[in-house]
Design a protein around this motif. Structure first.
Motif: not given
Length: 457
Positions: A424-428, A432-434, A455-457
């Protein structure tokens, strides 16, 4: 001297006339009338009135001398009057000639390059008529420098033109004529048949054209002349006077300078036309501004890119046609360029004719006036939006490939939840998703199980 002699004779005559004595008349007897009749002869007059006779003679001589004196004075005055009248007439004619030549030269200098042919023809006509010539013409050296051609000609009524037959004539065949023009500046030929032997080829050329007399003037005296003007006499010969031809040196010199100016104007016009064509054909938007920051013009690509006619943009500033945030960037960069000079390159954004925000690179250069003072700038606008998108796409693809290569490696050492979290982190990062999450739907489709979230949310 004659005046003093006359006065002396008059004085002597008066003196002698006053000195005569009265004498009694002598008479003699006359048998018919009974007494002596008077008999008075010239001898008696001379004897009795000698001083008076002498005085009378002297008076007559004085009167005759005075008459001669007056006649001589009248002849001198008449001669002086004729000389003065002739001088005044010559001065008037010279003044009129100078005025006509000056006016013709002024018209020539006012003419522009497109008007040169009519101006030259008019000048030759005026000069030919003033000089009472049969033919007036202009010869110019050809581009190869080895030949010369008759480019313009005026002919009096009844005189055949020779322009067509005087094209691409070899200078080597007329070397004598060119040497005379160079060495003397004025060539007067009273009789073509009496030209010297070194001019035999030139003489034959003139004979074929039935020229009897001619004169010529170089266009420029202080350098290699690009040609000359000449005047022919065809119907009869003529003894040229230097003083009647020299005033036309002004005509030749004016024509020489005018030809140089017209050539420069033509070359400048050709250069401008080339640069204008080049300017308009460049597919990149180009513009130029004054030091006040106002647009002075642009090419066709500039109009298309911004969707406005260049005339509508001329005189406007960046603040008039761009959003203020962008305009402030442009104006600050322009001022920096005016302060430092040279060239400038920077990246920015502009809105095109469709209102799209485009990534561009500005290339600008300052230019100066003749005194070296900054006069404005010229710039180009290079749209790099597509290039940047391609670059971003390439970077994204490279990162995607790296992620796809990384996942199999981490799958062997991570638990399922940690593996899914890493994916999921690689996909983010790639998108460039939040906000990101992974959930599973149960087999009965009744529930959704949230496995991981960002985890950025």
């Amino acid at each position: 001297g004659m005046k003093r002699i006359t006065v002396a004779l008059l004085l002597l005559g008066s003196l002698f006339a006053g000195c005569g004595e009265s004498h009694r008349l002598h008479v003699r007897a006359d048998p018919w009338i009974g007494y002596d009749a008077p008999r008075y002869t010239l001898a008696h007059i001379w004897r009795d009135h000698k001083p008076a006779v002498i005085g009378g003679i002297l008076a007559v001589l004085a009167i005759v001398a005075l008459g001669l004196l007056l006649a001589r004075r009248n002849r001198v005055l008449a001669q002086q009057s004729r000389v003065l009248a002739e001088t005044a007439a010559q001065q008037g004619a010279a003044k009129r000639l100078q005025g006509a030549i000056g006016e013709a030269a002024a018209k020539l200098m006012r003419a522009s390059a497109p008007e040169c042919d009519p101006a030259i023809n008019e000048l030759l006509r005026t000069a030919g008529e003033l000089l009472n010539a049969d033919r007036a013409y202009l010869f110019q050296v050809d581009a190869d420098g080895l030949h010369f051609s008759n480019t313009h000609e005026w002919c009096a009524r009844g005189v055949a033109p020779e322009l067509a037959s005087n094209q691409h004539v070899a200078i080597a065949d007329t070397r004598w004529w060119w040497d005379e023009l160079t060495n003397h500046g004025l060539v007067l030929v009273d009789d073509v048949d009496r030209l010297p032997e070194p001019a035999h080829e030139f003489r034959e050329l003139l004979r074929r054209q039935q020229v009897r007399s001619l004169c010529g003037l170089p266009l420029l005296r202080d350098r290699i002349s690009p040609g000359f003007i000449g005047f022919d006499m065809v119907r009869h010969g003529r003894r040229w006077r230097e003083d009647e031809v020299l005033p036309f040196q002004v005509v030749a010199t004016s024509l020489g300078h005018a030809l140089q100016r017209w050539q420069a104007e033509s070359e400048l016009a050709a250069s401008r036309n080339f640069l204008s064509t080049l300017f308009e054909s460049i597919p990149t938007p180009i513009f130029y501004k004054g030091v006040d920051g106002r647009y002075q013009g642009g090419n066709r690509s500039f109009e298309v890119f911004f969707g406005a006619d260049r005339s509508a943009l001329t005189g406007k500033t960046a603040a008039d046609i761009s959003p203020m945030a962008l305009a402030q960037v442009y104006m600050a960069q322009d001022q920096d360029l005016f302060d430092t000079g040279g060239t400038q390159r920077y990246e920015s954004q502009v809105r095109n004719a469709r209102g799209e925000l485009r990534d561009v690179i500005f290339h600008k250069a300052a230019f100066s006036d003749a005194q070296g003072v900054a006069a404005g700038l010229i710039g180009t606008v290079i749209d790099v939006t597509d290039t940047k998108q391609q670059q971003r796409l390439l970077v994204l693809r490279a990162r995607r490939d790296e992620a796809l290569l990384e996942l199999p490696k981490v799958a062997e050492r991570l638990e399922e939840t940690a593996f899914m979290q890493r994916g999921q982190e690689l996909a983010e990062d790639l998108t460039e998703s939040r906000i990101a999450f992974i959930h599973f739907i149960d087999e009965d489709a009744g529930t959704i199980e949230l496995i991981t979230w960002s985890r950025r949310t």
